[in-house]
Design a protein around this motif. Structure first.
Motif, PDB file in Angstrom:
ATOM      1  N   THR A 178      81.195 -37.847 -24.689  1.00 59.10           N
ATOM      2  CA  THR A 178      81.443 -38.064 -26.226  1.00 59.10           C
ATOM      3  C   THR A 178      80.300 -37.549 -27.029  1.00 59.10           C
ATOM      4  N   SER A 179      79.322 -37.262 -26.429  1.00 60.74           N
ATOM      5  CA  SER A 179      77.891 -36.578 -26.882  1.00 60.74           C
ATOM      6  C   SER A 179      78.208 -35.269 -26.963  1.00 60.74           C
ATOM      7  N   SER A 180      77.746 -34.588 -28.007  1.00 58.71           N
ATOM      8  CA  SER A 180      77.710 -33.075 -28.097  1.00 58.71           C
ATOM      9  C   SER A 180      76.322 -32.845 -27.854  1.00 58.71           C
ATOM     10  N   SER A 181      75.953 -32.380 -26.512  1.00 61.57           N
ATOM     11  CA  SER A 181      74.521 -32.012 -26.100  1.00 61.57           C
ATOM     12  C   SER A 181      74.506 -30.578 -25.745  1.00 61.57           C
ATOM     13  N   LEU A 182      73.337 -30.286 -25.722  1.00 60.49           N
ATOM     14  CA  LEU A 182      72.947 -28.803 -25.238  1.00 60.49           C
ATOM     15  C   LEU A 182      71.965 -29.072 -24.109  1.00 60.49           C
ATOM     16  N   LEU A 183      72.553 -28.449 -23.044  1.00 57.88           N
ATOM     17  CA  LEU A 183      71.249 -28.566 -21.788  1.00 57.88           C
ATOM     18  C   LEU A 183      70.594 -27.305 -21.564  1.00 57.88           C
ATOM     19  N   TRP A 184      69.241 -27.564 -21.655  1.00 55.67           N
ATOM     20  CA  TRP A 184      68.275 -26.624 -21.478  1.00 55.67           C
ATOM     21  C   TRP A 184      67.845 -26.503 -20.195  1.00 55.67           C
ATOM     22  N   TYR A 185      68.100 -25.724 -19.210  1.00 57.58           N
ATOM     23  CA  TYR A 185      67.658 -25.521 -17.833  1.00 57.58           C
ATOM     24  C   TYR A 185      67.868 -24.258 -17.406  1.00 57.58           C
ATOM     25  N   ASN A 186      66.697 -23.745 -16.460  1.00 53.35           N
ATOM     26  CA  ASN A 186      66.742 -22.240 -15.590  1.00 53.35           C
ATOM     27  C   ASN A 186      67.438 -22.482 -14.592  1.00 53.35           C
ATOM     28  N   PHE A 187      68.689 -22.233 -14.505  1.00 49.59           N
ATOM     29  CA  PHE A 187      69.540 -22.315 -13.298  1.00 49.59           C
ATOM     30  C   PHE A 187      69.333 -21.049 -12.329  1.00 49.59           C
ATOM     31  N   LYS A 188      68.853 -20.057 -13.029  1.00 51.12           N
ATOM     32  CA  LYS A 188      68.444 -18.891 -12.155  1.00 51.12           C
ATOM     33  C   LYS A 188      67.303 -18.779 -11.254  1.00 51.12           C
ATOM     34  N   GLU A 189      66.144 -19.816 -11.659  1.00 48.71           N
ATOM     35  CA  GLU A 189      65.071 -19.763 -10.896  1.00 48.71           C
ATOM     36  C   GLU A 189      64.522 -21.284 -10.891  1.00 48.71           C
ATOM     37  N   SER A 190      65.202 -22.127 -10.047  1.00 49.96           N
ATOM     38  CA  SER A 190      64.602 -23.455 -10.149  1.00 49.96           C
ATOM     39  C   SER A 190      63.588 -23.563  -9.170  1.00 49.96           C
ATOM     40  N   PRO A 191      62.571 -24.093  -9.288  1.00 44.55           N
ATOM     41  CA  PRO A 191      61.465 -24.522  -8.441  1.00 44.55           C
ATOM     42  C   PRO A 191      61.817 -25.649  -7.490  1.00 44.55           C
ATOM     43  N   LEU A 192      62.618 -26.559  -7.773  1.00 45.00           N
ATOM     44  CA  LEU A 192      62.902 -27.826  -6.966  1.00 45.00           C
ATOM     45  C   LEU A 192      64.251 -27.860  -6.827  1.00 45.00           C
ATOM     46  N   PRO A 193      64.594 -27.723  -5.635  1.00 45.43           N
ATOM     47  CA  PRO A 193      66.175 -27.635  -5.024  1.00 45.43           C
ATOM     48  C   PRO A 193      66.865 -29.143  -5.544  1.00 45.43           C
ATOM     49  N   GLU A 194      66.065 -30.038  -5.210  1.00 52.81           N
ATOM     50  CA  GLU A 194      66.608 -31.403  -5.748  1.00 52.81           C
ATOM     51  C   GLU A 194      67.004 -31.704  -6.992  1.00 52.81           C
ATOM     52  N   VAL A 195      66.223 -30.909  -8.186  1.00 57.45           N
ATOM     53  CA  VAL A 195      66.762 -31.123  -9.317  1.00 57.45           C
ATOM     54  C   VAL A 195      67.844 -30.162  -9.732  1.00 57.45           C
ATOM     55  N   THR A 235      70.374 -29.073  -7.695  1.00 50.82           N
ATOM     56  CA  THR A 235      71.607 -30.141  -7.098  1.00 50.82           C
ATOM     57  C   THR A 235      72.136 -30.791  -8.236  1.00 50.82           C
ATOM     58  N   ILE A 236      71.352 -31.712  -8.716  1.00 50.29           N
ATOM     59  CA  ILE A 236      71.724 -32.807  -9.554  1.00 50.29           C
ATOM     60  C   ILE A 236      72.237 -32.047 -10.746  1.00 50.29           C
ATOM     61  N   LEU A 237      71.413 -31.161 -11.308  1.00 50.94           N
ATOM     62  CA  LEU A 237      71.922 -30.320 -12.634  1.00 50.94           C
ATOM     63  C   LEU A 237      72.987 -29.620 -12.472  1.00 50.94           C
ATOM     64  N   GLN A 238      73.277 -28.956 -11.270  1.00 54.47           N
ATOM     65  CA  GLN A 238      74.648 -28.357 -11.128  1.00 54.47           C
ATOM     66  C   GLN A 238      75.676 -29.318 -11.203  1.00 54.47           C
ATOM     67  N   GLU A 239      75.517 -30.271 -10.760  1.00 57.59           N
ATOM     68  CA  GLU A 239      76.861 -31.327 -10.613  1.00 57.59           C
ATOM     69  C   GLU A 239      77.148 -31.762 -12.285  1.00 57.59           C
ATOM     70  N   TYR A 240      76.123 -32.015 -12.929  1.00 58.13           N
ATOM     71  CA  TYR A 240      76.420 -32.312 -14.465  1.00 58.13           C
ATOM     72  C   TYR A 240      76.674 -31.070 -15.275  1.00 58.13           C
ATOM     73  N   PHE A 241      76.107 -29.904 -14.853  1.00 57.36           N
ATOM     74  CA  PHE A 241      76.430 -28.772 -15.736  1.00 57.36           C
ATOM     75  C   PHE A 241      77.911 -28.347 -15.313  1.00 57.36           C
ATOM     76  N   LYS A 242      78.447 -28.351 -14.441  1.00 52.32           N
ATOM     77  CA  LYS A 242      79.865 -28.332 -13.919  1.00 52.32           C
ATOM     78  C   LYS A 242      80.735 -29.427 -14.736  1.00 52.32           C
ATOM     79  N   LYS A 243      80.358 -30.592 -14.768  1.00 50.32           N
ATOM     80  CA  LYS A 243      81.281 -31.670 -15.275  1.00 50.32           C
ATOM     81  C   LYS A 243      81.340 -31.736 -16.858  1.00 50.32           C
TER      82      LYS A 243
END
Length: 499
Positions: free
Chosen positions: A194-211, A213-221
């Motif tokens: 319901t919220s119109s949000s813009l995600l700022w995240y470097n999907f190309k070069e993430s230094p922390l795999p755990e983050v 994985t989480i962001l990929q999930e919500y990025f797709k959704k």
């Protein structure tokens, strides 16, 4: 904005550091908890390291207020850039992960180095952490949440104390802190459809795999249509150094300059390159640097024609020159210097002629910085100047037309003449080389001459490799060479390298 005034009181202000650094990766800080017992934290603070960190500072010379201002500037920049592109937005979600610990082999870690963007925005030196900034599109309204590993008695026996979320707000000046395990649920709340949000995240070069994985999930959704990379915005802030950053850079450059001078004096015919490497490393650490900023080039003789030679395992013979490209990291800020010297303390005629030509080119390039050119314009100027000076010494045909001479000059110096310098050696890589220099920027000036045996060149020049590199601050009053104490004139280099 920036002028020589920032450097006049440098020695007085820097004395608080006492020039004796303690590696934050291997030391801890302590504060008293409500019961008066000692509570250790994951990095030094003013309470236990007053010789290193002043009251109000999170890391040496960088205050909690400056870190808060950096986060605010990032929000202001992001908001201004997206207001027209995404008029329907009502919120930004900016995710900046830390680095994670990496291992050479089972249970044997590499030396930890924090991710520069994360360190720039938080001052936090712990691995496996994450900063999330949520901001409305209304100016000035944002919240910084720092996710950290929870305190764990068993893990802390092996790896040292952790700060823990309970101490992060006081130490880092963020709005709130939560355990790292709660990042997923936090992002789920941020990703409400319901919220119109813009995600700022470097999907190309993430230094922390755990983050990632989480962001990929919500990025797709949820964020599949609205996301962007914050790296360029952060780099646009980082490329202009604050007064505190300039002081740290100045000290990093001073340490490396003195270490190279002492290494010149140590060198002698018959020395091994790895001994020279060990000397500059030792001298930098002895004066307070945590580590070398990069694997150094220590190239004797014709190995200097290999631009990124880092094997450093050959003997240096009488009559050879040594090309050393080395710098150190001092509380998160890097220096980058190259010097070339005769191992026996005396340039021969060919070496001297090439060295003087190269030094003249570098001197003119630094002087040209007064007009605030772009890095690419400096590169074009280097090719022009090298074309003239290499013709003067007979390395190329001085009677050729300028275009031919410039092509020949590029053949003998195939690398760029400059890059931005700061927390990283090749700093702020997303910042264009086609923007004019601005006060507060620090760049390298590094022309070189490399004549390998495949080049068509007079015999006496074959196997000759030279580079002269300095770190230069742009100020309102003109360029300031931060590495000026490192011997550079032919006379001073010969004096420093004479045993």
């Amino acid at each position: 904005m920036f002028s020589l005034r920032f450097l006049r009181n440098y020695n007085k202000q820097l004395s608080i550091l006492r020039l004796k650094s303690i590696s934050a990766a291997n030391t801890t800080a302590k504060v008293n908890d409500k019961d008066g017992a000692v509570q250790y934290m994951g990095q030094p603070t003013n309470e236990t390291h007053p010789h290193l960190i002043n009251e109000g500072e999170v890391v040496p010379l960088i205050t909690k207020l400056e870190l808060q201002e950096r986060r605010q500037k990032l929000i202001d920049l992001i908001t201004s850039q997206t207001r027209k592109r995404y008029p329907e937005l009502n919120r930004h979600v900016i995710v900046i992960p830390s680095a994670t610990k990496k291992y050479m082999s089972e249970k044997i870690p590499y030396v930890f180095r924090q991710h520069s963007d994360f360190l720039y925005l938080t001052g936090c030196m712990e691995p496996d952490s994450c900063l999330v900034i949520t901001a409305s599109t209304s100016p000035g309204q944002h919240q910084s949440t720092l996710f950290l590993r929870e305190k764990d008695q068993h893990s802390e026996i092996w790896d040292g104390p952790r700060t823990g979320p309970e101490n992060a707000v006081r130490l880092f000046g963020v709005d709130q802190s939560l355990p790292m395990k709660e990042l997923s649920s936090f992002m789920q709340c941020c990703a409400q459809p319901t919220s119109s949000s813009l995600l700022w995240y470097n999907f190309k070069e993430s230094p922390l795999p755990e983050v990632d994985t989480i962001l990929q999930e919500y990025f797709k959704k949820v964020f599949s249509k609205v996301w962007d990379n914050p790296t360029s915005c952060i780099h646009n802030l980082r490329v202009i150094k604050s007064p505190a950053e300039i002081k740290l850079m100045q000290r990093s450059c001073e340490i490396a300059s003195e270490a190279i001078r002492k290494t010149m004096h140590f060198s002698r015919p018959g020395v091994n390159e790895h001994e020279i490497f060990a000397t500059v490393d030792y001298e930098c650490r002895k004066m307070g640097a945590e580590m070398l900023a990069y694997p150094p080039v220590v190239a004797g003789g014709d190995r200097a024609t290999i631009i990124h030679y880092i094997n450093n395992n050959q003997m240096v013979r009488d009559g050879d020159m040594v090309l050393m490209d080395a710098g150190c990291e001092y509380h998160g800020y890097s220096s980058d210097i190259t010097r070339t010297w005769p191992v026996n303390g005396q340039f021969n005629n060919v070496q001297a002629a090439a060295y003087e030509a190269l030094l003249d080119v570098q001197t003119q390039l630094i002087d040209a910085m007064k007009k605030r050119p772009t890095l690419n314009q400096l590169y074009q100027l280097m090719c022009q100047l090298l074309a003239i000076r290499l013709g003067d010494i007979g390395l190329i045909d001085s009677k050729s037309d300028m275009n031919t001479k410039m092509r020949n000059a590029y053949d003998f110096c195939p690398h760029h003449v400059s890059h931005y310098l700061g927390m990283d050696v090749h700093d702020t890589g997303s910042v264009s080389r086609d923007i004019p220099l601005q006060p507060g920027m620090i760049i390298t000036i590094e022309p070189g001459i490399y004549v390998n045996y495949k080049h068509e060149a007079p015999k006496e020049f074959k196997g000759l490799g030279l580079r002269i590199e300095d770190d230069v601050l742009v100020t309102e009053d003109g360029p300031v060479v931060l590495t000026a104490n490192c011997p550079k004139t032919l006379k001073d280099v010969e004096a420093a390298s004479s045993s």
